[in-house]
Design a protein around this motif. Structure first.
Motif, mmCIF file in Angstrom:
data_model
loop_
_atom_site.group_PDB
_atom_site.id
_atom_site.type_symbol
_atom_site.label_atom_id
_atom_site.label_comp_id
_atom_site.label_asym_id
_atom_site.label_seq_id
_atom_site.Cartn_x
_atom_site.Cartn_y
_atom_site.Cartn_z
ATOM 1 N N MET A 1 9.834 -4.091 5.075
ATOM 2 C CA MET A 1 8.939 -3.430 4.113
ATOM 3 C C MET A 1 7.908 -2.561 4.852
ATOM 4 O O MET A 1 7.634 -1.428 4.454
ATOM 5 N N LEU A 2 7.360 -3.098 5.921
ATOM 6 C CA LEU A 2 6.355 -2.343 6.689
ATOM 7 C C LEU A 2 6.959 -1.092 7.325
ATOM 8 O O LEU A 2 6.332 -0.030 7.336
ATOM 9 N N SER B 1 12.839 -8.860 9.662
ATOM 10 C CA SER B 1 12.605 -9.788 8.559
ATOM 11 C C SER B 1 12.301 -8.957 7.311
ATOM 12 O O SER B 1 12.081 -7.746 7.392
ATOM 13 N N GLN B 2 12.245 -9.634 6.174
ATOM 14 C CA GLN B 2 11.991 -8.930 4.906
ATOM 15 C C GLN B 2 10.647 -8.195 4.951
ATOM 16 O O GLN B 2 10.549 -7.029 4.584
ATOM 17 N N ILE B 3 9.629 -8.875 5.443
ATOM 18 C CA ILE B 3 8.293 -8.270 5.457
ATOM 19 C C ILE B 3 8.225 -7.119 6.466
ATOM 20 O O ILE B 3 7.641 -6.067 6.192
#
Lengths: 191, 103
Positions: free
Chosen positions: B88-89, B83-85
Motif C-alpha cells: 500500500m505504501l 507485505s500488504q501494508i
C-alpha cells in the motif's frame, strides 16, 4: 514565539465519517476511562510504545495483523512528527533536522493517548509546539496526492500516509501552543 | 524480527538480489548507501520479505536509491516480498513507477 498572523488561525482538519466520532470538549478522541496515556520523554521511547500498542491489538488473525501493522506505522509517523518535525525555531526552521536520538527539552511535552476496544483503535499524539500550520497540512496532502513522478525529497509524506490510512483523521492546531494529530483505525477497514 | 535494517547481497540466476530485513527508517541510510555501492549488474531485485516496517523516511531512502539506480546506472529495479501494508505504501508513494513488482 509564533504569531497568529504568520502561522494562521487555530485549525481543525477532519477527514472521515463522523458516525463514530464524539467531539466532546477535547477533540475527536472518544471519552473513555480505559484510554491509555503515555508521556514520551525521549526518542528512544518510540520502539517500546509501538511494541506496547501492537501487543494490545494482538495477532489473532490476518485482520488483527494488518491493523497492528497500520497502527505501528501511524504511531511511528506521529512520534517522528512530534519529536523532529514539530520543534522549530522562531524563523520556522527545524531544531533537529538530523533526526538524531534526543531527550525532550524542559517545558516540552509529547503525550500519546490510545484506546483499542476490539474493533476500533483510536490513537492521538499531542506535542507542545503548535508549529504545524493549516496551509502546510493542505499543501502536504496536495503535493503527495500528485500523480507526477515521485520525488524523494517531497515533504509531508508521513502526514499523507496518515490521511490515507486512518479511517478517521484529524489535526488540531493551537499555534505556538499545541498540535494534536489523531485518528482511528477499524479492525475491518476498506482503506 | 530484528529492528535494525540490514541488507545481504546474493547472486541469483539472472540478477543480483538485495535481501532487506528489519525496519526501514532514517537509520537505514547507511544500508542503502551500501546497496548503491554494491550494485553492478543491469537488473537488481530488492526482497522485502523480512522487512517489518517502512516509515516515510524509509520510503524517501528507497525512492532516492531506486531513482539513482534507474536513471544514473540504467539499472532495472524490481521488488518482491512486499507485505500488504508495504505494498500500500509503495503504491501511495509512487515507487511502482520506478520498480516493477515480481513474484
Amino acid at each position: 514565539m509564533l504569531t497568529h498572523e504568520k502561522h494562521g488561525p487555530a485549525t481543525m482538519v477532519f477527514a472521515g465519517t463522523s458516525d463514530n466520532a464524539s467531539p466532546g470538549l477535547d477533540g475527536l478522541f472518544p471519552d473513555s476511562l480505559d484510554t491509555v496515556e503515555r508521556l514520551v520523554t525521549c526518542s528512544a521511547d518510540k520502539s517500546a510504545l509501538i511494541e506496547e500498542l501492537t501487543v494490545q491489538i494482538g495477532m489473532h488473525d490476518e485482520a488483527h495483523a494488518l491493523l497492528g501493522q497500520k497502527a505501528a506505522l501511524m504511531l511511528d509517523e506521529m512520534l517522528e512528527n512530534a519529536l523532529y518535525a514539530a520543534p522549530r525555531s522562531g524563523d520556522g526552521s527545524p531544531l533537529f533536522p538530523e533526526r538524531k536520538p534526543r531527550i525532550l527539552q524542559e517545558g516540552e511535552s509529547i503525550l500519546l493517548r490510545y484506546r483499542f476496544d476490539g474493533t476500533q483503535l483510536v490513537l492521538e499524539v499531542r506535542d507542545s509546539w503548535g508549529t504545524l500550520t493549516q496551509s502546510r497540512v493542505f499543501s502536504y496532502l496536495a503535493v503527495n496526492t500528485s500523480e507526477e513522478e515521485p520525488d524523494p525529497e517531497r515533504a509531508g509524506r508521513g502526514l499523507f500516509f496518515m490521511w490515507r490510512l486512518f479511517d478517521q483523521f484529524y489535526v488540531r492546531i493551537y499555534p505556538g501552543r499545541e498540535t494534536v494529530v489523531g485518528g482511528s483505525l477499524l479492525l475491518t477497514s476498506d482503506r | 524480527m530484528a529492528a535494525e535494517c540490514t541488507v545481504t547481497f546474493v547472486r541469483e540466476a539472472q540478477h543480483e538480489a538485495a535481501l532487506l530485513s528489519g525496519i526501514i527508517d532514517i537509520q537505514a541510510e547507511s544500508s542503502f548507501e551500501a546497496v548503491m555501492n554494491r550494485v553492478s549488474g543491469s537488473t537488481v531485485v530488492f526482497d522485502f520479505s523480512n522487512v517489518s516496517r517502512i516509515n516515510s523516511m524509509g520510503i524517501a531512502l528507497i525512492l532516492r536509491c531506486f531513482k539513482r539506480l534507474s536513471s544514473e546506472r540504467k539499472c532495472v529495479v524490481q521488488v518482491r516480498g512486499l507485505s500488504q501494508i508495504n505494498s500500500m505504501l509503495f503504491k501511495m508513494s509512487g515507487i511502482f513507477m520506478l520498480a516493477q513488482e515480481v513474484r
